[in-house]
Scaffold this motif. Structure first.
Motif, PDB file in Angstrom:
ATOM      1  N   GLY A  96       0.828  -1.198   0.000  1.00 50.14           N
ATOM      2  CA  GLY A  96       0.000   0.000   0.000  1.00 50.14           C
ATOM      3  C   GLY A  96       0.865   1.251   0.000  1.00 50.14           C
ATOM      4  O   GLY A  96       0.592   2.220  -0.712  1.00 50.14           O
ATOM      5  N   THR A  97       1.933   1.207   0.780  1.00 50.43           N
ATOM      6  CA  THR A  97       2.841   2.349   0.866  1.00 50.43           C
ATOM      7  C   THR A  97       3.361   2.738  -0.518  1.00 50.43           C
ATOM      8  O   THR A  97       3.334   3.904  -0.905  1.00 50.43           O
ATOM      9  N   ASP A 215      -7.597   6.926  -0.815  1.00 49.99           N
ATOM     10  CA  ASP A 215      -6.829   5.771  -0.361  1.00 49.99           C
ATOM     11  C   ASP A 215      -7.817   4.717   0.154  1.00 49.99           C
ATOM     12  O   ASP A 215      -8.289   4.792   1.290  1.00 49.99           O
ATOM     13  N   LYS A 243      -4.329  -4.557   0.459  1.00 50.96           N
ATOM     14  CA  LYS A 243      -4.807  -5.486   1.501  1.00 50.96           C
ATOM     15  C   LYS A 243      -5.550  -6.705   0.934  1.00 50.96           C
ATOM     16  O   LYS A 243      -4.925  -7.621   0.435  1.00 50.96           O
TER      17      LYS A 243
END
Ligand SMILES: Cc1ncc(COP(=O)(O)O)c(C=O)c1O
Length: 407
Positions: A96-97, A215, A243
């Motif tokens: 995700g980062t 996001d 995720k």
């Protein structure tokens, strides 16, 4: 056990996980009920039969990994578009980062304005440009050493779920704002109707030619209608997700709208996206198989919501009966115990009320741990398909005892 691994953020305590099966994890050879499920990414439970079967099929078919574009990433992108119909291009990342970092890069390539507006309480991962919290006057406080002054200078914050104050702050820099990035339902305080605030941001961005980044790394799939943008009919320019999409393996995904794609093509912008493992076939194959399974069996997500509501209602009734200063917040299957009963609008208020309880909260967490319940350090409770009602009832029983004991 000696520990050479740094994982600040997920490492509030010194216990080390060893195994996971269904709704349990093993620590020091003992079973604990897991209320984290890998920070919400394992939706079918630890080592589900489905996951094992698909891993076997990946191996048996010699799918292997390639740095070159592969068929699994292509197949996966088509199913992702069914969940996010606005995506006109999909960019795969490893976390995700990474997706958030690259989404900010795309945004910077779209206009020359300098400011990033972030929303207090939104968590976007280990991203230098956003790794700050604020005090109640929105003064920035870095969450890490090593962040450049430039990143700090270009960032400012607006309060979640507060239209008039957000507008006032945004108006001051209106013509210099590159993008607004938001976690549309914040896991730090999952309120159940953020629609008005999100619609305000959408129209503000449109009027002022600001890029809107949603996001949805948690809320992709884990939301009513599979995403916040579907549920509230909002059209962000750029979306990040991850995720659950990895089916239990590492992933990050960026989706850009048709408008953004056209702008990039028109400007002939060269934006670098690649990486050895971007779109790797293991994550994209398992992710795609999991997504197909979840789409074919949409009861899995609705049952998760039902279980989460059962947990919330049961505990909120208890809190009311015993007049405790607590409240359970929930959006779909994102759950959080908040240590005040005040009706909160956003994290600034949450932190203000919760700060007086920090020692009690610590004792409460330890009490659950002693009773073989793993309550994650993030405070976000995620059930999986394998979290049984029997175990939810067990957790409820100990939480009630803990509430009475400590609050
Ligand atoms: C909303 C949100 N954005 C970004 C991230 C960062 O994702 P990752 O931990 O995969 O880097 C997270 C992780 O919890 C998240 O919840």
């Amino acid at each position: 056990m000696s520990n050479l691994v740094f994982n600040e953020g997920y490492q509030e305590t010194n216990y080390i996980f060893e195994q996971g099966k269904d709704d349990h994890i093993k620590i020091n050879g003992k079973n604990y009920i897991d209320l984290s499920n890998c920070a919400g990414s394992i939706v079918l439970g630890h080592n589900s039969t489905f996951f094992k079967k698909k891993i076997k099929s990946y191996l048996n078919n010699n799918y292997s990994n390639f740095a070159h574009p592969n068929i699994h990433a292509i197949n996966f992108s088509k199913n992702i578009k069914k969940i996010f119909p606005l995506f006109s291009k999909v960019i795969f990342c490893n976390s995700g980062t990474e997706a958030v970092i690259k989404s900010l890069r795309i945004s910077r390539a779209l206009n020359k304005k300098k400011y990033v507006a972030s929303v207090v309480g939104s968590w976007h991962g280990s991203v230098d440009q956003l790794l700050f919290k604020t005090d109640k006057n929105f003064k920035k406080i870095p969450l890490s050493s090593g962040i450049s002054k430039n990143d700090e200078k270009n960032l400012f914050f607006i309060p979640y779920n507060d239209i008039s104050l957000s507008k006032k702050i945004l108006d001051k820099k209106k013509n210099q704002i590159n993008c607004i990035i938001i976690e549309p339902v914040q896991a730090c305080l999952p309120i159940d109707d953020p629609g008005n605030y999100l619609k305000f941001l959408e129209s503000y961005c449109k009027q002022n030619n600001i890029v809107l980044i949603f996001d949805e790394i948690i809320t992709g799939v884990r939301s009513y209608k599979f995403s916040i943008q579907n549920n509230y009919k909002i059209k962000p320019d750029i979306t990040t997700t991850g995720k659950i999409f990895g089916g239990g393996l590492p992933i990050g995904i960026i989706g850009i709208s048709e408008k953004v794609k056209k702008k990039i093509t028109k400007k002939n912008s060269k934006i670098f996206f690649g990486g050895t493992f971007s779109g790797n076939s293991l994550s994209t194959y398992i992710g795609n198989e999991t997504l197909k399974y979840l789409m074919e069996n949409n009861k899995i997500i609705s049952t998760l919501n039902k279980k989460s509501k059962y947990f919330q209602d049961n505990l909120n009734n208890f809190i009311e009966q015993h007049k405790l200063d607590l409240k359970i917040y929930r959006y779909a299957s994102i759950l959080r115990i908040v240590y005040t009963k005040n009706n909160l609008k956003n994290r600034i208020q949450r932190d203000f009320f919760e700060s007086k309880n920090s020692i009690k909260i610590k004792k409460f967490k330890n009490y659950l741990f002693k009773n073989k319940i793993y309550y994650p350090s993030s405070g976000i409770i995620f059930f999986s398909d394998k979290t049984s009602y029997q175990n939810i009832n067990r957790v409820i029983k100990y939480i009630k005892n803990g509430f009475k004991k400590f609050f």
